[in-house]
Design a protein around this motif. Structure first.
Motif, PDB file in Angstrom:
ATOM      1  N   ASP A 111       0.557  -1.228  -0.190  1.00 21.20           N
ATOM      2  CA  ASP A 111      -0.261   0.160   0.025  1.00 21.20           C
ATOM      3  C   ASP A 111       1.268   1.280   0.027  1.00 21.20           C
ATOM      4  N   PRO A 114       3.866   4.378  -4.284  1.00 19.66           N
ATOM      5  CA  PRO A 114       3.256   5.451  -4.123  1.00 19.66           C
ATOM      6  C   PRO A 114       2.026   5.148  -6.007  1.00 19.66           C
ATOM      7  N   LYS A 115       1.214   5.092  -6.355  1.00 17.84           N
ATOM      8  CA  LYS A 115       0.478   5.770  -7.997  1.00 17.84           C
ATOM      9  C   LYS A 115       1.424   6.277  -8.826  1.00 17.84           C
ATOM     10  N   GLY A 116       0.725   5.886  -9.511  1.00 15.46           N
ATOM     11  CA  GLY A 116       2.038   6.500 -11.014  1.00 15.46           C
ATOM     12  C   GLY A 116       3.533   6.073 -11.157  1.00 15.46           C
ATOM     13  N   ASP A 119       4.518   1.221 -15.536  1.00 16.29           N
ATOM     14  CA  ASP A 119       4.049  -0.287 -15.401  1.00 16.29           C
ATOM     15  C   ASP A 119       4.860  -0.898 -15.273  1.00 16.29           C
ATOM     16  N   ASP A 122       6.769  -0.379 -11.773  1.00 18.21           N
ATOM     17  CA  ASP A 122       5.410  -0.528 -10.621  1.00 18.21           C
ATOM     18  C   ASP A 122       5.583  -2.199 -10.319  1.00 18.21           C
ATOM     19  N   HIS A 126       6.398  -4.144  -6.978  1.00 17.48           N
ATOM     20  CA  HIS A 126       5.123  -5.366  -6.058  1.00 17.48           C
ATOM     21  C   HIS A 126       6.270  -6.635  -5.924  1.00 17.48           C
TER      22      HIS A 126
END
Length: 203
Positions: A111, A114-116, A119, A122, A126
């Motif tokens: 969580d 951060p978003k954005g 791809d 990101d 994770h």
């Protein structure tokens, strides 16, 4: 479209999507070959100036990427040794109960990402969170391919990867993938070892 240009346009698309990799030497050789072929067959390249210029630009970027001297050959050797050690038994699957606990304990760290972020970055942020917790296996070969793909993406789109919040995550992911890629052991760290998460201070 001339065959050499068509071939390298196709291969560069695969590099961008992470389905293949090019070493620095391969990219430099390909660029020189394209320049030579266009000089010898200028008429065949008429109408393909944009495609030709784009291919040369991307190959130039890839020819200057920071490859490690031990890149794919060493990674392949490490992956082969890992497979020999593990034999036919493969990885021991985690129990459903254990996986449930691990996922719950990792929710907070996921969580905090951060978003954005781009791809590809990101995705690996994770995946490395799960890897450090021992619920995800990443082989040296997979890590090497991911590292090269991310370096290529960052070279082609530096504003997305090397500025702002993304820069810290990019640097940390590249370091961790490099460590996994050159590891002599299977792609799973001991769960008991203390490793700072990507949610902590990055640089």
């Amino acid at each position: 479209m001339p065959e050499p240009l068509a071939t390298w346009t196709w291969r560069l698309e695969r590099v961008r999507s992470g389905r293949t990799v090019l070493t620095r030497a391969q990219a430099a050789t390909a660029r020189a070959d394209l320049v030579s072929d266009r000089s010898a067959h200028a008429g065949e390249y008429e109408g393909y100036d944009d495609e030709y210029a784009a291919a040369l630009d991307e190959l130039e970027v890839l020819s200057r990427q920071a490859n490690r001297s031990d890149d794919l050959l060493a990674v392949l050797a490490a992956d082969r040794r890992r497979a020999e050690r593990e034999g036919a038994a493969g990885d021991v699957p985690a129990t459903t109960h254990g996986m449930g606990r691990a996922r719950a304990s990792l929710a907070g760290e996921h969580d905090r990402v951060p978003k954005g972020l781009p791809d590809a970055l990101d995705q690996w942020v994770h995946r490395l969170i799960r890897y450090r917790a021992g619920v995800k296996v990443i082989s040296p070969l997979e890590a090497a391919r991911a590292e090269i793909r991310l370096r290529n993406e960052a070279d082609l789109n530096p504003a997305a990867y090397r500025t702002g919040v993304a820069a810290g995550y990019y640097g940390r992911v590249i370091r961790e993938l490099g460590e996994i890629a050159t590891a002599e052991r299977p792609g799973r760290r001991e769960v008991g070892s203390r490793v700072r998460g990507l949610g902590d201070v990055l640089v």
